[in-house]
Design a protein around this motif. Structure first.
Motif, PDB file in Angstrom:
ATOM      1  N   SER A   1       0.890  -1.238  -0.139  1.00  0.00           N
ATOM      2  CA  SER A   1      -0.072  -0.036   0.191  1.00  0.00           C
ATOM      3  C   SER A   1       0.876   1.223  -0.035  1.00  0.00           C
ATOM      4  O   SER A   1       2.088   1.134   0.295  1.00  0.00           O
ATOM      5  N   ARG A   2       0.418   2.430  -0.261  1.00  0.00           N
ATOM      6  CA  ARG A   2       0.880   3.687  -0.131  1.00  0.00           C
ATOM      7  C   ARG A   2       1.512   3.776   1.293  1.00  0.00           C
ATOM      8  O   ARG A   2       2.594   4.470   1.443  1.00  0.00           O
TER       9      ARG A   2
ATOM     10  N   ASP B   1      -3.765   0.264  -5.539  1.00  0.00           N
ATOM     11  CA  ASP B   1      -2.711  -0.370  -5.146  1.00  0.00           C
ATOM     12  C   ASP B   1      -1.535   0.046  -5.670  1.00  0.00           C
ATOM     13  O   ASP B   1      -1.470   0.742  -6.595  1.00  0.00           O
TER      14      ASP B   1
END
Length: 164
Positions: free
Chosen positions: A106-107, A154
């Motif tokens: 994830s970021r 994503d």
């Protein structure tokens, strides 16, 4: 740590380019500002219309050794994989054929995943990276490092590897 291995032929990316350096962590400061400028100018919309090949998504591509006299200097593209013509104000780069270790994340956790790739996954994987010198900032590169930001939100980190 979740990972898949992808063998890819060379592919072309088109986008906007920032030249920066690893010296003093400058690249780590410049790149987020660059993303902000691209988003503010809505260039991501133009890039999205060019996407027509794999990997699919908006890409952050770190192309090392862009200055033959200084291994700290690198180019960072915000781009997409495409077969379409290069629009005015953009540039192209051909990513070499390689075997890639692809790490979904994830970021929010991508910085930690990048650390874990080299400190945990790589030593136990039977692979080695095609790039070296991250610790010193003097990069010897066999391929770029790639971040893939999918349309679903994503992130994937693509690291070029070779079997030991």
């Amino acid at each position: 740590m979740e990972c898949r291995i992808e063998k890819m032929d060379a592919f072309r990316v088109v986008g906007v380019k920032l030249t920066t350096t690893t010296e003093g962590g400058k690249g780590m400061k410049d790149i987020p500002v660059f993303w902000g400028e691209v988003m503010e100018q809505k260039q991501q919309i133009q890039l999205a219309t060019l996407m027509d090949t794999i990997p699919s998504g908006l890409l952050g591509v770190s192309v090392y050794n862009s200055d033959a006299n200084d291994a700290r200097v690198f180019d960072y593209f915000i781009a997409c994989a495409t077969s379409r013509p290069v629009p005015e104000g953009m540039e192209e780069y051909t990513v070499p054929a390689a075997e890639w270790a692809v790490f979904p994340c994830s970021r929010e956790n991508m910085d930690q995943v990048q650390v874990d790739i080299f400190s945990k996954w790589m030593p136990a994987s039977g692979y080695r990276g095609r790039n070296s010198g991250y610790e010193t900032g003097y990069i010897a590169a066999g391929a770029p490092d790639i971040e893939v930001y999918t349309q679903e939100g994503d992130v994937e980190i693509w690291v070029a590897v070779e079997k030991i």
